[in-house]
Scaffold this motif. Sequence first.
Motif, PDB file in Angstrom:
ATOM      1  N   ASP A  16       0.836  -1.193   0.000  1.00  0.00           N
ATOM      2  CA  ASP A  16       0.000   0.000   0.000  1.00  0.00           C
ATOM      3  C   ASP A  16       0.876   1.251   0.000  1.00  0.00           C
ATOM      4  O   ASP A  16       1.771   1.381   0.839  1.00  0.00           O
ATOM      5  CB  ASP A  16      -0.911   0.040   1.235  1.00  0.00           C
ATOM      6  N   GLY A  17       0.621   2.143  -0.943  1.00  0.00           N
ATOM      7  CA  GLY A  17       1.352   3.403  -1.007  1.00  0.00           C
ATOM      8  C   GLY A  17       2.699   3.314  -1.658  1.00  0.00           C
ATOM      9  O   GLY A  17       3.421   4.310  -1.749  1.00  0.00           O
ATOM     10  N   SER A  18       3.090   2.134  -2.126  1.00  0.00           N
ATOM     11  CA  SER A  18       4.387   1.975  -2.770  1.00  0.00           C
ATOM     12  C   SER A  18       4.264   0.979  -3.916  1.00  0.00           C
ATOM     13  O   SER A  18       3.207   0.392  -4.140  1.00  0.00           O
ATOM     14  CB  SER A  18       5.433   1.478  -1.763  1.00  0.00           C
ATOM     15  N   ARG A  19       5.357   0.801  -4.627  1.00  0.00           N
ATOM     16  CA  ARG A  19       5.357  -0.128  -5.746  1.00  0.00           C
ATOM     17  C   ARG A  19       5.544  -1.556  -5.242  1.00  0.00           C
ATOM     18  O   ARG A  19       6.022  -1.781  -4.135  1.00  0.00           O
ATOM     19  CB  ARG A  19       6.466   0.252  -6.738  1.00  0.00           C
ATOM     20  N   PRO A  20       5.172  -2.571  -6.058  1.00  0.00           N
ATOM     21  CA  PRO A  20       5.360  -3.964  -5.642  1.00  0.00           C
ATOM     22  C   PRO A  20       6.812  -4.261  -5.296  1.00  0.00           C
ATOM     23  O   PRO A  20       7.740  -3.642  -5.837  1.00  0.00           O
ATOM     24  CB  PRO A  20       4.896  -4.760  -6.869  1.00  0.00           C
ATOM     25  N   SER A  21       7.018  -5.222  -4.400  1.00  0.00           N
ATOM     26  CA  SER A  21       8.356  -5.577  -3.947  1.00  0.00           C
ATOM     27  C   SER A  21       8.380  -7.032  -3.518  1.00  0.00           C
ATOM     28  O   SER A  21       7.357  -7.583  -3.109  1.00  0.00           O
ATOM     29  CB  SER A  21       8.781  -4.678  -2.776  1.00  0.00           C
ATOM     30  N   ALA A  22       9.565  -7.638  -3.587  1.00  0.00           N
ATOM     31  CA  ALA A  22       9.762  -8.998  -3.069  1.00  0.00           C
ATOM     32  C   ALA A  22      10.624  -8.972  -1.817  1.00  0.00           C
ATOM     33  O   ALA A  22      11.308  -9.945  -1.502  1.00  0.00           O
ATOM     34  CB  ALA A  22      10.393  -9.883  -4.139  1.00  0.00           C
ATOM     35  N   ASN A 124      11.454   1.711   3.877  1.00  0.00           N
ATOM     36  CA  ASN A 124      10.588   2.597   4.663  1.00  0.00           C
ATOM     37  C   ASN A 124       9.180   2.021   4.756  1.00  0.00           C
ATOM     38  O   ASN A 124       8.560   2.016   5.827  1.00  0.00           O
ATOM     39  CB  ASN A 124      10.537   3.990   4.042  1.00  0.00           C
ATOM     40  N   TYR A 125       8.671   1.531   3.625  1.00  0.00           N
ATOM     41  CA  TYR A 125       7.329   0.947   3.608  1.00  0.00           C
ATOM     42  C   TYR A 125       7.309  -0.405   4.314  1.00  0.00           C
ATOM     43  O   TYR A 125       6.360  -0.731   5.030  1.00  0.00           O
ATOM     44  CB  TYR A 125       6.841   0.805   2.165  1.00  0.00           C
ATOM     45  N   HIS A 126       8.356  -1.184   4.104  1.00  0.00           N
ATOM     46  CA  HIS A 126       8.398  -2.532   4.671  1.00  0.00           C
ATOM     47  C   HIS A 126       8.437  -2.493   6.202  1.00  0.00           C
ATOM     48  O   HIS A 126       7.797  -3.315   6.868  1.00  0.00           O
ATOM     49  CB  HIS A 126       9.620  -3.273   4.126  1.00  0.00           C
ATOM     50  N   GLU A 130       9.418   5.957   8.759  1.00  0.00           N
ATOM     51  CA  GLU A 130       9.796   7.008   7.819  1.00  0.00           C
ATOM     52  C   GLU A 130      11.309   7.212   7.837  1.00  0.00           C
ATOM     53  O   GLU A 130      11.929   7.221   8.895  1.00  0.00           O
ATOM     54  CB  GLU A 130       9.094   8.316   8.210  1.00  0.00           C
ATOM     55  N   ARG A 131      11.888   7.303   6.656  1.00  0.00           N
ATOM     56  CA  ARG A 131      13.330   7.556   6.487  1.00  0.00           C
ATOM     57  C   ARG A 131      14.204   6.431   7.058  1.00  0.00           C
ATOM     58  O   ARG A 131      15.372   6.638   7.384  1.00  0.00           O
ATOM     59  CB  ARG A 131      13.725   8.900   7.120  1.00  0.00           C
ATOM     60  N   PHE A 132      13.669   5.224   7.145  1.00  0.00           N
ATOM     61  CA  PHE A 132      14.472   4.108   7.651  1.00  0.00           C
ATOM     62  C   PHE A 132      15.686   3.865   6.759  1.00  0.00           C
ATOM     63  O   PHE A 132      16.783   3.595   7.259  1.00  0.00           O
ATOM     64  CB  PHE A 132      13.630   2.838   7.752  1.00  0.00           C
ATOM     65  N   ALA A 133      15.513   3.956   5.448  1.00  0.00           N
ATOM     66  CA  ALA A 133      16.633   3.735   4.530  1.00  0.00           C
ATOM     67  C   ALA A 133      17.752   4.739   4.774  1.00  0.00           C
ATOM     68  O   ALA A 133      18.937   4.399   4.684  1.00  0.00           O
ATOM     69  CB  ALA A 133      16.155   3.808   3.081  1.00  0.00           C
ATOM     70  N   VAL A 134      17.385   5.980   5.077  1.00  0.00           N
ATOM     71  CA  VAL A 134      18.391   7.004   5.383  1.00  0.00           C
ATOM     72  C   VAL A 134      19.163   6.613   6.645  1.00  0.00           C
ATOM     73  O   VAL A 134      20.399   6.713   6.700  1.00  0.00           O
ATOM     74  CB  VAL A 134      17.729   8.380   5.570  1.00  0.00           C
ATOM     75  N   GLN A 135      18.447   6.146   7.662  1.00  0.00           N
ATOM     76  CA  GLN A 135      19.103   5.738   8.906  1.00  0.00           C
ATOM     77  C   GLN A 135      20.050   4.569   8.675  1.00  0.00           C
ATOM     78  O   GLN A 135      21.156   4.542   9.227  1.00  0.00           O
ATOM     79  CB  GLN A 135      18.055   5.356   9.944  1.00  0.00           C
ATOM     80  N   GLN A 219      15.997  10.141  -4.383  1.00  0.00           N
ATOM     81  CA  GLN A 219      15.038   9.273  -5.065  1.00  0.00           C
ATOM     82  C   GLN A 219      15.169   7.841  -4.589  1.00  0.00           C
ATOM     83  O   GLN A 219      14.173   7.168  -4.334  1.00  0.00           O
ATOM     84  CB  GLN A 219      15.196   9.347  -6.579  1.00  0.00           C
ATOM     85  N   ARG A 220      16.407   7.376  -4.449  1.00  0.00           N
ATOM     86  CA  ARG A 220      16.625   6.011  -3.962  1.00  0.00           C
ATOM     87  C   ARG A 220      16.170   5.858  -2.515  1.00  0.00           C
ATOM     88  O   ARG A 220      15.536   4.870  -2.147  1.00  0.00           O
ATOM     89  CB  ARG A 220      18.112   5.639  -4.087  1.00  0.00           C
ATOM     90  N   LEU A 221      16.497   6.819  -1.671  1.00  0.00           N
ATOM     91  CA  LEU A 221      16.248   6.702  -0.241  1.00  0.00           C
ATOM     92  C   LEU A 221      14.804   7.025   0.159  1.00  0.00           C
ATOM     93  O   LEU A 221      14.279   6.411   1.103  1.00  0.00           O
ATOM     94  CB  LEU A 221      17.190   7.626   0.527  1.00  0.00           C
ATOM     95  N   LEU A 222      14.197   7.944  -0.543  1.00  0.00           N
ATOM     96  CA  LEU A 222      12.883   8.447  -0.138  1.00  0.00           C
ATOM     97  C   LEU A 222      11.790   8.184  -1.146  1.00  0.00           C
ATOM     98  O   LEU A 222      10.606   8.400  -0.853  1.00  0.00           O
ATOM     99  CB  LEU A 222      12.967   9.959   0.150  1.00  0.00           C
ATOM    100  N   GLY A 223      12.165   7.750  -2.342  1.00  0.00           N
ATOM    101  CA  GLY A 223      11.174   7.545  -3.391  1.00  0.00           C
ATOM    102  C   GLY A 223      10.687   8.855  -3.956  1.00  0.00           C
ATOM    103  O   GLY A 223       9.665   8.905  -4.664  1.00  0.00           O
ATOM    104  N   ALA A 224      11.393   9.942  -3.685  1.00  0.00           N
ATOM    105  CA  ALA A 224      10.961  11.266  -4.147  1.00  0.00           C
ATOM    106  C   ALA A 224      11.421  11.508  -5.573  1.00  0.00           C
ATOM    107  O   ALA A 224      12.456  11.043  -5.970  1.00  0.00           O
ATOM    108  CB  ALA A 224      11.532  12.337  -3.225  1.00  0.00           C
TER     109      ALA A 224
END
Length: 224
Positions: A16-22, A124-126, A130-135, A219-224
């Motif tokens: 939800d709110g993001s693209r499909p992922s495995a 972040n979605y998984h 918020e901003r987990f990838a940045v951390q 873009q990679r970290l936040l999807g922005a």
Amino acid sequence: MMLQPDVYIGAIADYDGSRPSAIAKRQVSGSVMLTALGLEGDEQAEKRHHGGPDRALCHYPREHYAFWQRQYPQQADLFCAPAMGENLSTLGMTEESVFIGDIYRWGEALIQVTQPRSPCFKLNYHTGIERFAVQMQDCGYCGWLYRVVAEGMVGRHHGLELASRNSDVSVAEAIAIAFQMPFDAGEYRRLMSAAGLSASWSRTMQQRLLNGKIEDMNQRLLGA
């Protein structure tokens, strides 16, 4: 030293709110075939950024989960393998002790470390943070990726054993060079000279040298 890895594979699912992922994985108890593109039954939703010959496997140190549990005590139950979408989980291998280009014997296969994992916004979605990838990028607890040098049957009952060390650049140093240091042409050249470095990371370092600056990572970290 031989370590027994827990092994995980995953199928593409909607978020939800993001693209499909495995990124969501399940444990494999027996043997599984490892090919040049990864473990049989493991999928990648966006092959431009995930999977492929240089990124066939993702390894995340189990040691790091205690850190994330301390950071997020109310979500401590979330932080256990394979919460980071890893294929391999071990105790006893970390970014400091594993080097770019290292070749490991695993069952019938040989696998080579190609790059640190580049955290992306799907974490972040998984995790719901918020901003987990940045951390993850900032603290350096990223894990790493492998290419498959020789295919074969693998599994938890097969130990991981270092067969060859081919560079002096640890995964921790690669993370620092790429994600944490200010622009440093000498360090980029050092990283590019590490035997076994993935084509995508070599290309990124070369682009930095040509452009004289570090690329935008939002873009990679936040999807922005």
